[in-house]
Design a protein around this motif. Structure first.
Motif, mmCIF file in Angstrom:
data_model
loop_
_atom_site.group_PDB
_atom_site.id
_atom_site.type_symbol
_atom_site.label_atom_id
_atom_site.label_comp_id
_atom_site.label_asym_id
_atom_site.label_seq_id
_atom_site.Cartn_x
_atom_site.Cartn_y
_atom_site.Cartn_z
ATOM 1 N N HIS A 178 14.379 -115.585 23.215
ATOM 2 C CA HIS A 178 14.200 -117.036 22.445
ATOM 3 C C HIS A 178 13.254 -117.769 23.309
ATOM 4 N N ALA A 179 13.217 -117.634 24.728
ATOM 5 C CA ALA A 179 12.088 -118.470 25.476
ATOM 6 C C ALA A 179 10.929 -117.900 25.203
ATOM 7 N N ARG A 180 10.796 -116.506 25.074
ATOM 8 C CA ARG A 180 9.462 -115.781 24.700
ATOM 9 C C ARG A 180 8.792 -116.405 23.523
ATOM 10 N N ILE A 181 9.755 -116.592 22.476
ATOM 11 C CA ILE A 181 9.287 -117.005 21.338
ATOM 12 C C ILE A 181 8.734 -118.624 21.498
ATOM 13 N N VAL A 182 9.361 -119.331 22.166
ATOM 14 C CA VAL A 182 8.929 -120.574 22.309
ATOM 15 C C VAL A 182 7.526 -120.693 23.045
ATOM 16 N N GLN A 183 7.462 -119.752 23.953
ATOM 17 C CA GLN A 183 6.294 -119.554 24.765
ATOM 18 C C GLN A 183 5.102 -118.992 24.170
ATOM 19 N N ALA A 184 5.061 -118.030 23.284
ATOM 20 C CA ALA A 184 4.144 -117.516 22.264
ATOM 21 C C ALA A 184 3.874 -118.550 21.415
ATOM 22 N N VAL A 185 4.836 -119.256 20.714
ATOM 23 C CA VAL A 185 4.342 -120.326 19.654
ATOM 24 C C VAL A 185 3.653 -121.630 20.371
ATOM 25 N N ASP A 186 3.992 -121.984 21.474
ATOM 26 C CA ASP A 186 3.639 -122.980 22.156
ATOM 27 C C ASP A 186 2.179 -122.772 22.698
ATOM 28 N N ARG A 187 2.004 -121.574 23.216
ATOM 29 C CA ARG A 187 0.426 -121.272 23.764
ATOM 30 C C ARG A 187 -0.116 -120.909 22.646
ATOM 31 N N GLY A 188 0.291 -120.519 21.449
ATOM 32 C CA GLY A 188 -0.777 -119.937 20.414
ATOM 33 C C GLY A 188 -1.074 -121.170 19.423
ATOM 34 N N LEU A 189 -0.238 -121.945 19.132
ATOM 35 C CA LEU A 189 -0.487 -123.057 18.231
ATOM 36 C C LEU A 189 -1.695 -123.738 18.298
ATOM 37 N N PRO A 190 -2.177 -124.299 19.651
ATOM 38 C CA PRO A 190 -3.368 -124.878 19.841
ATOM 39 C C PRO A 190 -4.585 -124.079 19.590
ATOM 40 N N LEU A 191 -4.345 -122.783 19.749
ATOM 41 C CA LEU A 191 -5.584 -121.818 19.319
ATOM 42 C C LEU A 191 -5.573 -121.610 17.971
ATOM 43 N N ALA A 192 -4.331 -121.281 17.278
ATOM 44 C CA ALA A 192 -4.453 -121.376 15.926
ATOM 45 C C ALA A 192 -4.755 -122.847 14.872
ATOM 46 N N ARG A 193 -4.520 -123.863 15.579
ATOM 47 C CA ARG A 193 -5.218 -124.861 15.084
ATOM 48 C C ARG A 193 -6.669 -125.076 15.071
ATOM 49 N N LYS A 194 -6.998 -124.668 16.258
ATOM 50 C CA LYS A 194 -8.644 -124.719 16.663
ATOM 51 C C LYS A 194 -9.222 -123.726 15.460
ATOM 52 N N ALA A 195 -8.855 -122.603 15.269
ATOM 53 C CA ALA A 195 -9.115 -121.775 14.404
ATOM 54 C C ALA A 195 -9.335 -121.976 12.877
ATOM 55 N N VAL A 196 -8.114 -122.715 12.518
ATOM 56 C CA VAL A 196 -8.081 -123.300 11.436
ATOM 57 C C VAL A 196 -8.824 -124.353 10.965
ATOM 58 N N ASP A 197 -9.210 -125.275 12.153
ATOM 59 C CA ASP A 197 -10.049 -126.440 11.959
ATOM 60 C C ASP A 197 -11.561 -126.045 11.615
ATOM 61 N N GLN A 198 -11.984 -124.810 12.179
ATOM 62 C CA GLN A 198 -13.239 -124.520 12.014
ATOM 63 C C GLN A 198 -13.425 -123.656 11.001
ATOM 64 N N GLU A 199 -14.808 -123.860 10.431
ATOM 65 C CA GLU A 199 -15.067 -122.939 9.267
ATOM 66 C C GLU A 199 -15.460 -121.761 9.853
ATOM 67 N N VAL A 200 -14.697 -120.475 9.469
ATOM 68 C CA VAL A 200 -15.306 -119.200 9.708
ATOM 69 C C VAL A 200 -15.959 -118.142 8.791
ATOM 70 N N SER A 201 -17.232 -117.737 9.056
ATOM 71 C CA SER A 201 -17.970 -116.907 8.262
ATOM 72 C C SER A 201 -17.844 -115.512 8.496
ATOM 73 N N PRO A 202 -17.437 -114.687 7.713
ATOM 74 C CA PRO A 202 -17.319 -113.392 7.819
ATOM 75 C C PRO A 202 -18.573 -112.622 8.435
ATOM 76 N N TYR A 203 -18.490 -111.883 9.375
ATOM 77 C CA TYR A 203 -19.697 -111.261 9.882
ATOM 78 C C TYR A 203 -19.865 -109.851 9.040
ATOM 79 N N VAL A 204 -21.065 -109.673 8.509
ATOM 80 C CA VAL A 204 -21.281 -108.581 7.788
ATOM 81 C C VAL A 204 -22.268 -107.721 8.638
ATOM 82 N N SER A 205 -21.766 -106.422 9.132
ATOM 83 C CA SER A 205 -22.551 -105.603 10.005
ATOM 84 C C SER A 205 -23.844 -105.124 9.103
ATOM 85 N N THR A 206 -25.177 -105.073 9.925
ATOM 86 C CA THR A 206 -26.214 -104.538 9.208
ATOM 87 C C THR A 206 -26.454 -103.058 9.541
ATOM 88 N N TRP A 207 -25.455 -102.476 10.231
ATOM 89 C CA TRP A 207 -25.540 -101.080 10.486
ATOM 90 C C TRP A 207 -25.808 -100.124 9.480
#
Length: 196
Positions: free
Chosen positions: A167-196
């Motif tokens: 349960h403590a690990r869940i709290v740690q994972a969510v608390d540390r992950g949510l700021p990164l998740a929110r930052k990712a959601v707030d940014q427009e992400v364009s898929p990278y298409v390889s030219t290889w």
């Protein structure tokens, strides 16, 4: 991941690779999804491959999938945050879990935050997070969150998650992950298409 509406709740999609119900893996997954919902406004859905099995297990192409599996793929590909969990089978995730993600569009998860979780018979299986799940979502160029959650059979009483450490690990994972998740959601992400 699609561009978010700031007024909308975080779209959290959980995917359980468990092959039976009830399942300790799904219990762990639900606890993580619930922990996210206690910290931020969220709408959530849990996808269980055990329930989808018949609608996609024999499919060889995405076009052959039944409606439930098509909806599951849509929800996975448009999630703001994925929480994925699998029991350890033969030192890896389950085959049906992998089969579901084999149908996910290669670029649909670019930049999508993914919180990793797993269950197994003992603590020695915990490396599934780093050696199996993280590389899978690395292929998709997803943003795997830094803290994963692993629970062994000893952490459960029947199908109830009893371990204070997990349960403590869940709290740690969510608390540390949510700021990164929110930052990712707030940014427009364009898929990278390889030219290889």
């Amino acid at each position: 991941m699609s561009a978010p509406d700031p007024a909308s709740p975080l779209r959290v999609v959980g995917v359980s690779g468990a092959l039976q119900a009830p399942s300790k893996t799904t219990v762990l997954l639900s606890a993580i999804v619930d922990a996210v919902a206690t910290r931020v406004p969220a709408s959530s859905r849990i996808i269980e491959v055990a329930e989808l099995g018949g609608s996609f297990a024999g499919a060889l192409t995405r076009e052959q999938l039944g409606a439930p599996a098509q909806q599951a793929l849509h929800d996975i590909e448009t999630a703001d945050l994925l929480v994925v969990a699998s029991p350890v089978y033969r030192a890896s995730f389950t085959g049906l879990f992998k089969h579901l993600f084999d149908f996910v569009d290669q670029y649909a998860l670019v930049g999508t935050p993914v919180l990793l979780a797993a269950t197994g018979g003992g603590d020695r299986h915990a490396l599934i997070l780093e050696h199996q799940l993280r590389p899978l979502f690395g292929f998709f160029q997803a943003l795997t969150l830094p803290v994963g959650v692993y629970a062994s059979a000893a952490d459960f009483d029947g199908y109830a998650l009893r371990s204070p450490e997990v349960h403590a690990r869940i709290v740690q994972a969510v608390d540390r992950g949510l700021p990164l998740a929110r930052k990712a959601v707030d940014q427009e992400v364009s898929p990278y298409v390889s030219t290889w």
